[in-house]
Design an enzyme around this catalytic site. Structure first.
Site, mmCIF file in Angstrom:
data_model
loop_
_atom_site.group_PDB
_atom_site.id
_atom_site.type_symbol
_atom_site.label_atom_id
_atom_site.label_comp_id
_atom_site.label_asym_id
_atom_site.label_seq_id
_atom_site.Cartn_x
_atom_site.Cartn_y
_atom_site.Cartn_z
ATOM 1 C CG HIS A 160 73.899 -27.371 83.504
ATOM 2 N ND1 HIS A 160 74.639 -27.810 84.578
ATOM 3 C CD2 HIS A 160 74.241 -28.171 82.466
ATOM 4 C CE1 HIS A 160 75.394 -28.827 84.204
ATOM 5 N NE2 HIS A 160 75.172 -29.082 82.935
ATOM 6 C CG ASP A 199 74.110 -31.310 79.496
ATOM 7 O OD1 ASP A 199 74.588 -30.506 80.316
ATOM 8 O OD2 ASP A 199 74.249 -32.544 79.592
ATOM 9 C CG HIS A 213 72.621 -32.505 84.715
ATOM 10 N ND1 HIS A 213 71.890 -32.221 83.587
ATOM 11 C CD2 HIS A 213 73.917 -32.320 84.364
ATOM 12 C CE1 HIS A 213 72.701 -31.890 82.605
ATOM 13 N NE2 HIS A 213 73.938 -31.928 83.059
ATOM 14 N NE ARG A 259 82.041 -36.687 90.055
ATOM 15 C CZ ARG A 259 81.305 -36.055 89.135
ATOM 16 N NH1 ARG A 259 81.377 -34.749 89.006
ATOM 17 N NH2 ARG A 259 80.486 -36.721 88.354
HETATM 18 O O1 LIG Z 1 80.547 -33.734 86.209
HETATM 19 C C1 LIG Z 1 79.378 -34.173 86.061
HETATM 20 O O2 LIG Z 1 79.003 -35.228 86.568
HETATM 21 C C2 LIG Z 1 78.379 -33.384 85.253
HETATM 22 C C3 LIG Z 1 79.013 -32.459 84.246
HETATM 23 C C4 LIG Z 1 78.003 -31.736 83.431
HETATM 24 O O3 LIG Z 1 76.848 -31.633 83.774
HETATM 25 C C5 LIG Z 1 78.404 -31.144 82.146
HETATM 26 O O4 LIG Z 1 79.600 -31.184 81.795
HETATM 27 O O5 LIG Z 1 77.505 -30.620 81.444
HETATM 28 FE FE LIG Z 2 75.593 -31.020 82.090
#
Ligand SMILES: O=C(O)CCC(=O)C(=O)O
Ligand SMILES: [Fe+2]
Length: 184
Positions: A46, A48, A102, A112
């Site tokens: 996605h 953001d 990403h 994690r």
């Molecule tokens: O957990 C991550 O490294 C990415 C999280 C992410 O892309 C988001 O919260 O929009």
């Molecule tokens: Fe994200």
């Protein structure tokens, strides 16, 4: 925002002022270990929808960005944040800055966590590029909108992916054609 404004030639004040009183979001992500990490994603691909993301990841690793047709992992660095452009800033820069595709992968050993700050405009702000970024060679790429409308689109109608902004543009145009009288 001052640096982004300077890099776009609109000066340091423009985007700083635009984001005064911003209505930003912070999200804590938790990814438990997964028995089948090869067929599972923690967060699917996605961009953001927000304006600028400042992300802290713990020392486990899992963030990947899509560059040059390949997924690249971004190793955690406790001395650094990851800073991503989001769809709203892509619209504010009339498409000059691109939002970054990403995802987060999982593993079968270690939980994690990541912490994301998403900069978002104040609710009543109209997302529209400065006039210096629009001319006959670079016409408007996206319609005016407000951040709550894009947020609603991603929460109720469309799961954010790499096409969110163009799907949102079509959705807004469709709403106008069908005579929806709400203000966007
Ligand atoms: O957990 C991550 O490294 C990415 C999280 C992410 O892309 C988001 O919260 O929009
Ligand atoms: Fe994200």
């Amino acid at each position: 925002m001052e640096l982004l404004g300077m890099s776009l030639g609109v000066g340091p004040a423009h985007f700083r002022e635009f984001f005064e009183g911003n209505d930003s979001i912070m999200r804590l992500n938790y990814y438990p270990p997964c028995q089948k990490p090869d067929v599972t994603l923690g967060t699917g691909p996605h961009c953001d929808p927000t304006s600028l993301t400042i992300l802290h990841q713990d020392d486990v690793g899992g963030l990947e960005v899509f560059v040059d047709k390949k997924w690249h992992s971004i190793p955690p660095n406790s001395e650094a944040f990851v800073v991503n452009i989001g769809d709203t800033f892509m619209a504010l820069s009339n498409g000059i800055y691109k939002s970054c595709l990403h995802r987060a992968v999982v593993n079968n050993r270690t939980p994690r966590k990541s912490l994301a700050f998403f900069l978002c405009p104040r609710k009543d702000k109209v997302v529209s590029p400065p006039k210096q970024l629009v001319d006959t060679d670079n016409p408007r790429k996206y319609p005016d909108f407000s951040w709550p409308t894009l947020l609603e689109f991603t929460q109720k109608h469309y799961r954010a992916d790499m096409e969110t902004l163009s799907a949102f543009t079509n959705w807004l145009q469709q709403k106008n054609i069908t005579g929806d009288t709400e203000n966007y």
